[in-house]
Design a protein around this motif. Structure first.
Motif, PDB file in Angstrom:
ATOM      1  N   ALA A  15      -3.542 -11.185  -6.729  1.00 12.42           N
ATOM      2  CA  ALA A  15      -2.894 -12.471  -7.251  1.00 12.42           C
ATOM      3  C   ALA A  15      -3.445 -13.820  -6.358  1.00 12.42           C
ATOM      4  CB  ALA A  15      -1.445 -12.355  -7.531  1.00 12.42           C
ATOM      5  N   PRO A  16      -3.292 -14.929  -6.950  1.00 14.30           N
ATOM      6  CA  PRO A  16      -3.704 -15.847  -5.937  1.00 14.30           C
ATOM      7  C   PRO A  16      -2.434 -16.188  -4.775  1.00 14.30           C
ATOM      8  CG  PRO A  16      -3.927 -16.516  -8.246  1.00 14.30           C
ATOM      9  CD  PRO A  16      -3.311 -15.059  -8.092  1.00 14.30           C
ATOM     10  N   ASP A  17      -3.207 -16.485  -3.864  1.00 15.47           N
ATOM     11  CA  ASP A  17      -2.026 -16.774  -2.515  1.00 15.47           C
ATOM     12  C   ASP A  17      -1.346 -18.101  -2.869  1.00 15.47           C
ATOM     13  OD1 ASP A  17      -0.771 -16.957  -0.439  1.00 15.47           O
ATOM     14  OD2 ASP A  17      -2.566 -16.563   1.042  1.00 15.47           O
ATOM     15  N   PRO A  18      -0.098 -17.996  -2.930  1.00 14.85           N
ATOM     16  CA  PRO A  18       0.554 -19.205  -3.111  1.00 14.85           C
ATOM     17  C   PRO A  18       0.774 -20.042  -1.909  1.00 14.85           C
ATOM     18  CG  PRO A  18       2.467 -17.453  -2.931  1.00 14.85           C
ATOM     19  CD  PRO A  18       0.839 -16.811  -3.152  1.00 14.85           C
ATOM     20  N   PHE A  19       0.447 -19.678  -0.637  1.00 19.24           N
ATOM     21  CA  PHE A  19       0.519 -20.526   0.361  1.00 19.24           C
ATOM     22  C   PHE A  19      -1.135 -20.794   0.645  1.00 19.24           C
ATOM     23  CE2 PHE A  19       3.936 -17.632   0.271  1.00 19.24           C
ATOM     24  CZ  PHE A  19       4.984 -18.437   0.329  1.00 19.24           C
ATOM     25  N   GLY A  20      -1.977 -20.616  -0.110  1.00 16.85           N
ATOM     26  CA  GLY A  20      -3.544 -20.922   0.559  1.00 16.85           C
ATOM     27  C   GLY A  20      -4.318 -20.699  -0.528  1.00 16.85           C
ATOM     28  N   SER A  21      -5.540 -20.900  -0.468  1.00 19.62           N
ATOM     29  CA  SER A  21      -6.568 -21.031  -1.801  1.00 19.62           C
ATOM     30  C   SER A  21      -7.244 -19.793  -1.782  1.00 19.62           C
ATOM     31  CB  SER A  21      -7.597 -22.051  -1.375  1.00 19.62           C
ATOM     32  OG  SER A  21      -8.479 -21.545   0.151  1.00 19.62           O
ATOM     33  N   GLY A  22      -6.811 -18.619  -1.176  1.00 19.94           N
ATOM     34  CA  GLY A  22      -7.489 -17.547  -1.375  1.00 19.94           C
ATOM     35  C   GLY A  22      -6.795 -16.320  -2.380  1.00 19.94           C
ATOM     36  N   GLN A  23      -7.066 -15.281  -2.086  1.00 23.49           N
ATOM     37  CA  GLN A  23      -6.260 -14.048  -2.888  1.00 23.49           C
ATOM     38  C   GLN A  23      -5.352 -13.207  -2.005  1.00 23.49           C
ATOM     39  OE1 GLN A  23      -6.944 -15.196  -6.329  1.00 23.49           O
ATOM     40  NE2 GLN A  23      -7.040 -13.062  -6.468  1.00 23.49           N
ATOM     41  N   VAL A  24      -4.388 -12.562  -2.664  1.00 21.87           N
ATOM     42  CA  VAL A  24      -3.567 -11.528  -1.931  1.00 21.87           C
ATOM     43  C   VAL A  24      -3.956 -10.264  -2.797  1.00 21.87           C
ATOM     44  CG1 VAL A  24      -1.223 -10.881  -1.493  1.00 21.87           C
ATOM     45  CG2 VAL A  24      -1.825 -13.171  -1.220  1.00 21.87           C
ATOM     46  N   TYR A  25      -4.289  -9.123  -1.932  1.00 28.81           N
ATOM     47  CA  TYR A  25      -4.669  -7.901  -2.230  1.00 28.81           C
ATOM     48  C   TYR A  25      -3.703  -6.852  -1.899  1.00 28.81           C
ATOM     49  CZ  TYR A  25      -9.286 -10.022  -3.165  1.00 28.81           C
ATOM     50  OH  TYR A  25     -10.315 -10.832  -3.717  1.00 28.81           O
ATOM     51  N   ARG A  26      -2.982  -6.065  -2.742  1.00 29.11           N
ATOM     52  CA  ARG A  26      -2.072  -5.220  -2.278  1.00 29.11           C
ATOM     53  C   ARG A  26      -2.628  -3.939  -2.384  1.00 29.11           C
ATOM     54  NH1 ARG A  26       3.677  -5.704  -5.325  1.00 29.11           N
ATOM     55  NH2 ARG A  26       3.892  -3.910  -3.949  1.00 29.11           N
ATOM     56  N   TYR A  27      -2.119  -2.903  -1.407  1.00 30.16           N
ATOM     57  CA  TYR A  27      -2.554  -1.615  -1.481  1.00 30.16           C
ATOM     58  C   TYR A  27      -1.123  -0.626  -1.143  1.00 30.16           C
ATOM     59  CZ  TYR A  27      -7.170  -3.187  -1.324  1.00 30.16           C
ATOM     60  OH  TYR A  27      -8.523  -4.011  -1.508  1.00 30.16           O
ATOM     61  N   ARG A  28      -1.395   0.714  -1.374  1.00 30.32           N
ATOM     62  CA  ARG A  28      -0.238   1.609  -1.215  1.00 30.32           C
ATOM     63  C   ARG A  28      -0.677   2.986  -0.663  1.00 30.32           C
ATOM     64  NH1 ARG A  28       3.235   1.235  -6.183  1.00 30.32           N
ATOM     65  NH2 ARG A  28       3.844  -0.463  -5.368  1.00 30.32           N
ATOM     66  N   LEU A  29      -0.122   3.199   0.296  1.00 29.23           N
ATOM     67  CA  LEU A  29      -0.353   4.539   0.842  1.00 29.23           C
ATOM     68  C   LEU A  29       0.423   5.813   0.081  1.00 29.23           C
ATOM     69  CD1 LEU A  29      -0.392   3.929   4.745  1.00 29.23           C
ATOM     70  CD2 LEU A  29      -2.363   4.761   3.353  1.00 29.23           C
ATOM     71  N   PRO A  30      -0.137   7.205   0.340  1.00 31.68           N
ATOM     72  CA  PRO A  30       1.045   7.889  -0.395  1.00 31.68           C
ATOM     73  C   PRO A  30       2.212   8.261   0.244  1.00 31.68           C
ATOM     74  CG  PRO A  30      -0.971   9.120   0.951  1.00 31.68           C
ATOM     75  CD  PRO A  30      -1.176   7.321   0.811  1.00 31.68           C
ATOM     76  N   ALA A  31       2.550   7.880   1.693  1.00 33.12           N
ATOM     77  CA  ALA A  31       3.696   7.798   2.344  1.00 33.12           C
ATOM     78  C   ALA A  31       3.750   6.740   3.069  1.00 33.12           C
ATOM     79  CB  ALA A  31       3.957   9.198   2.788  1.00 33.12           C
ATOM     80  N   LYS A  32       4.900   6.360   3.948  1.00 27.73           N
ATOM     81  CA  LYS A  32       5.129   5.785   4.726  1.00 27.73           C
ATOM     82  C   LYS A  32       4.797   6.102   6.248  1.00 27.73           C
ATOM     83  CE  LYS A  32       8.683   2.364   6.728  1.00 27.73           C
ATOM     84  NZ  LYS A  32      10.253   1.920   6.548  1.00 27.73           N
ATOM     85  N   LEU A  33       3.452   5.846   6.643  1.00 30.13           N
ATOM     86  CA  LEU A  33       2.635   6.458   7.734  1.00 30.13           C
ATOM     87  C   LEU A  33       2.598   5.754   8.638  1.00 30.13           C
ATOM     88  CD1 LEU A  33      -0.241   8.290   5.479  1.00 30.13           C
ATOM     89  CD2 LEU A  33       1.862   9.052   6.176  1.00 30.13           C
ATOM     90  N   PRO A  34       2.550   6.192   9.974  1.00 27.21           N
ATOM     91  CA  PRO A  34       2.240   5.220  11.135  1.00 27.21           C
ATOM     92  C   PRO A  34       0.886   4.988  11.473  1.00 27.21           C
ATOM     93  CG  PRO A  34       2.482   7.631  11.834  1.00 27.21           C
ATOM     94  CD  PRO A  34       2.854   7.459  10.173  1.00 27.21           C
ATOM     95  N   VAL A  35       0.230   3.649  11.178  1.00 27.14           N
ATOM     96  CA  VAL A  35      -1.343   3.390  10.969  1.00 27.14           C
ATOM     97  C   VAL A  35      -1.456   2.987  12.439  1.00 27.14           C
ATOM     98  CG1 VAL A  35      -2.931   2.030  10.008  1.00 27.14           C
ATOM     99  CG2 VAL A  35      -0.782   3.098   8.578  1.00 27.14           C
ATOM    100  N   GLY A  36      -2.638   3.241  13.018  1.00 25.95           N
ATOM    101  CA  GLY A  36      -3.215   2.895  14.255  1.00 25.95           C
ATOM    102  C   GLY A  36      -4.558   1.776  13.872  1.00 25.95           C
ATOM    103  N   ARG A  37      -5.362   2.160  12.941  1.00 29.88           N
ATOM    104  CA  ARG A  37      -6.424   1.603  12.553  1.00 29.88           C
ATOM    105  C   ARG A  37      -6.496   1.179  11.087  1.00 29.88           C
ATOM    106  NH1 ARG A  37     -11.337   4.006  16.271  1.00 29.88           N
ATOM    107  NH2 ARG A  37     -10.086   4.180  18.300  1.00 29.88           N
ATOM    108  N   VAL A  38      -7.093   0.267  10.653  1.00 29.58           N
ATOM    109  CA  VAL A  38      -7.212  -0.182   9.186  1.00 29.58           C
ATOM    110  C   VAL A  38      -8.669  -0.328   8.961  1.00 29.58           C
ATOM    111  CG1 VAL A  38      -6.766  -1.801   7.271  1.00 29.58           C
ATOM    112  CG2 VAL A  38      -5.041  -1.224   9.372  1.00 29.58           C
ATOM    113  N   GLY A  39      -9.406   0.415   8.250  1.00 34.98           N
ATOM    114  CA  GLY A  39     -10.873   0.211   7.743  1.00 34.98           C
ATOM    115  C   GLY A  39     -11.012  -0.454   6.276  1.00 34.98           C
TER     116      GLY A  39
END
Length: 357
Positions: free
Chosen positions: A264-288
């Motif tokens: 969806a459009p970012d209401p606080f800027g001119s860009g977009q907001v992209y949402r993603y969902r993991l299969p569970a609430k996992l501890p994340v150390g790196r994001v590719g």
């Protein structure tokens, strides 16, 4: 911004438990829990370490793992502690600087220049002591190959292998070059380790696009060679390697793909907001994160959600900024070069993630 095609997160979390000690007085019973998984601890030890799987995390609700408990064979609760494991800080795994000897050659041919003088000295065990090259050819007309002494500082009593190289060099403007990574035992016969290795450092205004590493199957060869295919020379190249001792088992990042939810459009800027969902609430150390189009760039903020998936893409409540990175995808002679993963300063446990461009 070109739509982001995928986001992949990775993390490792270990649990250390002691199964042979007295029970915890305030603990519950195995029957108090809706989910149970078998845990097999072999051998005679005071404590054991094991990793939680996404299936376990999917059943947990408390970020502090207070709804997680370990019981011994008699049904008694035993002490358990959370341990975040960094694969780079594992016994038997080390980052070492390796000598890289420059070997100039004609940029338009595989042969070395006619006026090249080469001096090689090795010790009794075959390690390089000296590799000197002298040539009167204009350096601007030369490509630079590099011979890397992968045997340097290697304990002959403890066999080890190399599976990653990291590069650095003095900044002299933009760099874009391709190499073939080869290996040898005697500096005479060479075999291909990686068919194409790309190093990139491009500055556009305040943005820097760079890729300065290569991973490959573990190699115990004495020497490695970066043979330049094309691109700009990279004088002053420095190399460090990830070396793993034989028998050492380094924990690997578990890769989990986050499913795209919506944008969806970012209401606080001119860009977009992209949402993603993991299969569970996992501890994340790196994001590719990978872009979906060639020769594209995008700067993104990465947010994680504290609670459950109740907020909408534009809501600021409940989201925590965890990092910022520059994404890029370059296409050069059929070879694709992507940005490196974003390494979080501390692992963050969340199921809902979003990117703001």
């Amino acid at each position: 911004m070109n739509r982001i095609r995928s986001a992949v997160v990775g993390g490792v979390l270990g649990i250390v438990c002691a199964l042979g000690v007295a029970p915890v007085a305030s603990a519950g019973q195995p029957g108090d829990y809706a989910y149970r998984w078998p845990l097999k601890a072999e051998g005679d030890s005071a404590a054991w370490q094991f990793a939680l799987t996404p299936e376990v995390y999917a059943a947990l609700a408390d970020a502090g793992l207070r709804d997680f408990e370990v019981f011994n064979a008699e049904g008694q609760s035993v002490p358990v502690a959370r341990l975040t494991v960094d694969p780079a800080a594992t016994p038997g795994v080390a980052q070492v600087a390796l000598p890289a000897y420059a070997l100039p050659r004609a940029a338009d041919a595989t042969a070395t220049p006619d006026d090249l003088a080469l001096r090689i000295e090795r010790d009794a065990e075959g390690r390089l002591r000296v590799l000197q090259v002298e040539t009167a050819t204009d350096p601007a007309q030369l490509a630079i190959d590099y011979i890397i002494d992968a045997d340097m500082r290697r304990d002959p009593r403890r066999p080890s292998s190399v599976d990653r190289l990291d590069f650095s060099w003095p900044e002299r403007g933009d760099v874009r070059a391709r190499f073939v990574l080869e290996g040898s035992e005697d500096l005479v016969y060479w075999q291909t380790v990686v068919p194409e290795v790309a190093v990139v450092s491009l500055r556009r205004g305040d943005a820097v696009l760079q890729r300065r590493d290569v991973e490959f199957p573990p190699s115990a060869l004495r020497y490695l060679r970066l043979r330049q295919i094309d691109g700009t020379p990279v004088p002053g190249l420095q190399v460090s390697a990830r070396r793993t001792r034989a028998g050492a088992v380094a924990p690997a990042w578990r890769r989990e793909t986050a499913r795209f939810v919506d944008s969806a459009p970012d209401p606080f800027g001119s860009g977009q907001v992209y949402r993603y969902r993991l299969p569970a609430k996992l501890p994340v150390g790196r994001v590719g994160i990978q872009l979906g189009a060639d020769n594209a760039t995008a700067r993104v903020m990465v947010d994680a959600q504290r609670g459950t998936a109740t907020e909408q893409p534009g809501d600021a409540q409940g989201w925590v900024p965890v990092g910022e990175t520059l994404l890029f995808r370059l296409r050069q002679d059929g070879m694709r070069i992507d940005n490196e993963p974003l390494v979080l300063s501390v692992p963050h446990a969340a199921r809902e993630w979003r990117l703001r461009s």
